[in-house]
Structures are given as C-alpha cells and as structure tokens.
Design an enzyme around this catalytic site. Sequence first.
Site, PDB file in Angstrom:
ATOM      1  N   GLY A 136      -7.384  -7.682   0.029  1.00 40.59           N
ATOM      2  CA  GLY A 136      -7.514  -8.465   1.260  1.00 40.59           C
ATOM      3  C   GLY A 136      -6.852  -9.822   1.195  1.00 40.59           C
ATOM      4  NE  ARG A 158      -4.379  -1.387   1.810  1.00 42.62           N
ATOM      5  CZ  ARG A 158      -5.320  -1.614   2.690  1.00 42.62           C
ATOM      6  NH1 ARG A 158      -5.140  -1.333   3.966  1.00 42.62           N
ATOM      7  NH2 ARG A 158      -6.482  -2.122   2.306  1.00 42.62           N
TER       8      ARG A 158
HETATM    9  N1  LIG Z   1     -14.283 -23.528   4.557  1.00 48.74           N
HETATM   10  C1  LIG Z   1     -13.879 -22.563   5.376  1.00 48.74           C
HETATM   11  N2  LIG Z   1     -14.189 -22.611   6.675  1.00 48.74           N
HETATM   12  C2  LIG Z   1     -13.783 -21.645   7.520  1.00 48.74           C
HETATM   13  N3  LIG Z   1     -13.092 -20.562   7.146  1.00 48.74           N
HETATM   14  C3  LIG Z   1     -12.776 -20.463   5.856  1.00 48.74           C
HETATM   15  C4  LIG Z   1     -13.157 -21.445   4.913  1.00 48.74           C
HETATM   16  N4  LIG Z   1     -12.692 -21.065   3.715  1.00 48.74           N
HETATM   17  C5  LIG Z   1     -12.038 -19.909   3.893  1.00 48.74           C
HETATM   18  N5  LIG Z   1     -12.063 -19.535   5.173  1.00 48.74           N
HETATM   19  C6  LIG Z   1     -11.443 -18.365   5.785  1.00 48.74           C
HETATM   20  O1  LIG Z   1     -12.017 -17.194   5.285  1.00 48.74           O
HETATM   21  C7  LIG Z   1     -11.167 -16.130   5.624  1.00 48.74           C
HETATM   22  C8  LIG Z   1     -11.402 -14.982   4.687  1.00 48.74           C
HETATM   23  O2  LIG Z   1     -12.787 -14.707   4.696  1.00 48.74           O
HETATM   24  P1  LIG Z   1     -13.399 -13.274   4.469  1.00 48.74           P
HETATM   25  O3  LIG Z   1     -14.847 -13.422   4.188  1.00 48.74           O
HETATM   26  O4  LIG Z   1     -12.955 -12.400   5.578  1.00 48.74           O
HETATM   27  O5  LIG Z   1     -12.715 -12.919   3.136  1.00 48.74           O
HETATM   28  P2  LIG Z   1     -12.060 -11.569   2.862  1.00 48.74           P
HETATM   29  O6  LIG Z   1     -10.968 -11.328   3.846  1.00 48.74           O
HETATM   30  O7  LIG Z   1     -13.145 -10.557   2.760  1.00 48.74           O
HETATM   31  O8  LIG Z   1     -11.472 -11.854   1.488  1.00 48.74           O
HETATM   32  P3  LIG Z   1     -10.933 -10.690   0.681  1.00 48.74           P
HETATM   33  O9  LIG Z   1     -10.145  -9.918   1.691  1.00 48.74           O
HETATM   34  O10 LIG Z   1     -10.149 -11.324  -0.367  1.00 48.74           O
HETATM   35  O11 LIG Z   1     -12.127  -9.925   0.244  1.00 48.74           O
HETATM   36  C9  LIG Z   1      -9.772 -16.703   5.561  1.00 48.74           C
HETATM   37  O12 LIG Z   1      -9.114 -16.396   6.758  1.00 48.74           O
HETATM   38  C10 LIG Z   1      -9.984 -18.210   5.413  1.00 48.74           C
HETATM   39  O13 LIG Z   1      -9.190 -18.969   6.280  1.00 48.74           O
HETATM   40  O1  LIG Z   2      -7.733  -2.212   5.359  1.00 51.34           O
HETATM   41  C1  LIG Z   2      -8.706  -1.664   4.826  1.00 51.34           C
HETATM   42  O2  LIG Z   2      -9.589  -2.303   4.202  1.00 51.34           O
HETATM   43  C2  LIG Z   2      -8.787  -0.169   4.836  1.00 51.34           C
HETATM   44  O3  LIG Z   2      -7.602   0.403   5.303  1.00 51.34           O
HETATM   45  C3  LIG Z   2      -9.991   0.309   5.665  1.00 51.34           C
HETATM   46  O4  LIG Z   2      -9.835  -0.059   7.001  1.00 51.34           O
HETATM   47  P1  LIG Z   2     -11.111  -0.150   7.946  1.00 51.34           P
HETATM   48  O5  LIG Z   2     -11.879  -1.388   7.522  1.00 51.34           O
HETATM   49  O6  LIG Z   2     -10.590  -0.240   9.353  1.00 51.34           O
HETATM   50  O7  LIG Z   2     -11.934   1.093   7.713  1.00 51.34           O
END
Ligand SMILES: Nc1ncnc2c1ncn2[C@@H]1O[C@H](COP(=O)(O)OP(=O)(O)OP(=O)(O)O)[C@@H](O)[C@H]1O
Ligand SMILES: O=C(O)[C@H](O)COP(=O)(O)O
Length: 393
Positions: free
Chosen positions: A350, A36
């Site tokens: 993410g 970033r």
């Molecule tokens: N089958 C599963 N059961 C439990 N947890 C899972 C499974 N598949 C994936 N995960 C977990 O989901 C987490 C990510 O989920 P999340 O919905 O937060 O996605 P995200 O962080 O929003 O993804 P991105 O950041 O790419 O948008 C990971 O830490 C992963 O370990």
């Molecule tokens: O990591 C992020 O997605 C951005 O920096 C926003 O952070 P926040 O979800 O704490 O607002």
Amino acid sequence: MNKKSVRDVEVNGKRVFVRVDFNVPLEDGKITDDTRIRETLPTINYLIERGAKVILASHMGRPKGEVVESLRLNPASERLSELLGKPVAKADEAVGEAVKAQVEKLQNGDVLVLENVRFYPGEEKNDPELAKQFAELADLFVNDAFGAAHRAHASTEGIAHHLPAVSGLLMEKELSVLGKALSNPDRPFTAIIGGSKVKDKIDVINNLLTLADNVIIGGGLAYTFFKAQGHEIGKSLLDAEKLDTALGFIEKAKELGKNFYLPEDIVVTDDFSADANTKVVTIDSIPADWEGIDIGPKTREKYAEVIKNSKLVVWNGPMGVFEIEPFSHGTRAVAQACAETSAYTVIGGGDSAAAAEKFGVADKMDHISTGGGASLEFMEGKALPGVVALNDK
Ligand SMILES: Nc1ncnc2c1ncn2[C@@H]1O[C@H](COP(=O)(O)OP(=O)(O)OP(=O)(O)O)[C@@H](O)[C@H]1O
Ligand SMILES: O=C(O)[C@H](O)COP(=O)(O)O
C-alpha cells in the site's frame, strides 16, 4: 508452507485458471505502477515454459458487480504482453460461451486474460454458481493473487472447491517471507505502524505488540494515543471510540516489557496544503486550531536509530502526509533508515510501498509485499481465505 504449489502438480497441456491481482493504479487509462503485474511473471513464465494453457483472472477497482468501462483489464493485458514479449489474448467477459470458445482455441503456452471478475455480482458474494462457471474453463486452479487472498470471493476461494487448487510462486514467496518474519523473527524485531485509520490498524498493533520487541507509532493514528494520555491535539485526526484501546496498548507494552514508541515532537500546520504555515512542537503543546501532520526532527532521529539497531523491520503505513512535500520528511526519514539498516526489511504494501518508491529506496528493501489489506490481515494473525482453500501438501 503446508499448501501445494504449482511446482507440485503436472501442468503440461492443462488449462490453468490463474487468479492474479492486476489491481494496479491507473491514471487516464495508463498504468502508473506495474509492480503487481511484474511480480506475477515468474508464475506465468513457469506455466508457459511447461506448456500450460494460461487463463488469467483478476479484479480491478471496485465496480460493484457492474460493467465499468474504465475498469476493463485491457491496459493490464497489454502491459503483460509487453513484459512477456509475446501476444496475450483478451476476453471481453470472464465466463460464458464466448469465453469457452476462446479457451478452446488456446494452444500450449498461450495466455488469455479474462475480463474484470468484479463485473459479476456473484464474485464478491462468493456465489457457488459463478465459481462453478470459472472452474468449467479449466483443469487446475492456481492462486497467485496474494493481494486479494484476504477476500473470500468466487475467483479466489469459491473456485478452489471445484478444481485441484495450488498456490502460485508469488503467493508462495509472500507467505514464506511474511510467515518467517512473524513466526521466527530475528531480534530485535521492530514493527512500524503509521497511516491514518486507527480502526484498521488496531488488530495489527495488538498482534505486533506480542511478536515484536519495538513498536513504533507514527502518522495520523498517533493522535488518538496523545488524546488518550490527556494532551490537546487540536484538529489532528482522532478516533474518539478508540481512546481506551489506545491506553490499553500502552499498558500492554509495559506489561510485556516491550518498547512502545510514540512521537516526541511533531509538525503541525494551520492548513492542509503545501503552502500552509507549519511549525515543530512537542506533543504537549499542540495549538488548539492546528493539525498534526508529520513526525518532528527529534522523533525522526529516534526512530531512525531504533531501525538501525534492529535485525528485522516490518513497516506498514506512512509517518505523515507524505504526498505533500513539506509533510513528507518523517516518512522519508523512516524509508531512508530502512534502506540503510542492515536489518531485513519488509514493507507491508500500500502507501508505504508507494512512499519507498517515491523516495527512490524501494530497491533497497528486502521484501515489498504486493498486498496492502492482505499483508495487514496476515500480520494480524488472521487466516487468509484464498490460502486456506488451497490443497494441503
Ligand atoms: N498526521 C496525519 N494526518 C492525516 N493523515 C495522515 C497523517 N499521517 C498520515 N496520513 C495519511 O494516511 C494515509 C495512509 O493511511 P492508511 O491508514 O490508509 O494507511 P495504509 O494505506 O493502510 O498504509 P499501507 O497501505 O501502507 O498499509 C496517507 O494518505 C497519509 O497522507
Ligand atoms: O488493492 C488491494 O489491496 C487488493 O487488490 C484488494 O482490493 P480490494 O480492497 O478492493 O478487495
């Protein structure tokens, strides 16, 4: 984009308040991924080269309006100085007389990093008074924090009402790549949605069902779909409130003639750890006391084939618990297929970005967004307040 960018305004000799997203991962005070910060260099160098006085503001973590020592922006400011190859001044506050004095001393081309804007309760409340105090430091506002553009906060939205407000080069790039992908996609367009939180992904699945030709589901959110179809899911993740929504998506895909892919086989485990027992099962034979943790080999192959036959792929969310090696194969296979396809590949920030990095294929992707939540909201079709507030062209 119909918003003015930093290229459309005069910056020489001006005090420029640049909102960046330096919310980078830290371990023991050390930055573990500086993407970033690196991604903001084009904007910062652009301003330095044109003789602006550059004032950088960012949040870090969620300190909830209080000073949290471990969330100061010193590590980010030091890393920025290394990357720019020049000294960068750091303020211990983000507004007030001491900061004003530091700004006063800036020469053209100098850079000053303010303290974490979330140390002030007014930031997340979008307090107009705090926004005014930020604005008093500068002549121009540049928003380059795509990662925080979905937040209507004092340093992302409020300040834009007090100063000429334009986008930075990273913001411009993110909006143009994601915007083009969604408004005029090359087809077949495949959207891959994984991760764990069904609630957070509902709106994006809904919007992508309309836009994409193929929607691929993986990760923990698949099990709510299986449950809705009447399958036993054992101890797998479930959002019991979203069963009807899940069925609705399957119906909507049929009505629209879209391909909606759910896993055919999955990896289940009897314990959530690297040395647990695992086996591959079809989705109609998940043992009652086991948990689905990754997509299975048949599904990996199927998903890879769809990705390879696409012209545009947008990926958000891992296929399994990729942080634990035995459960990482599904996410690795999708990352690999994205690296090998001739399609234009966009990763929605993410965890998927972290996965691409972990599997050594990040440099094979066409665009990795610096926004997690922001890219998700953009793909949901929502307006981003940090962008809406900028001046129109
Ligand atoms: N089958 C599963 N059961 C439990 N947890 C899972 C499974 N598949 C994936 N995960 C977990 O989901 C987490 C990510 O989920 P999340 O919905 O937060 O996605 P995200 O962080 O929003 O993804 P991105 O950041 O790419 O948008 C990971 O830490 C992963 O370990
Ligand atoms: O990591 C992020 O997605 C951005 O920096 C926003 O952070 P926040 O979800 O704490 O607002």
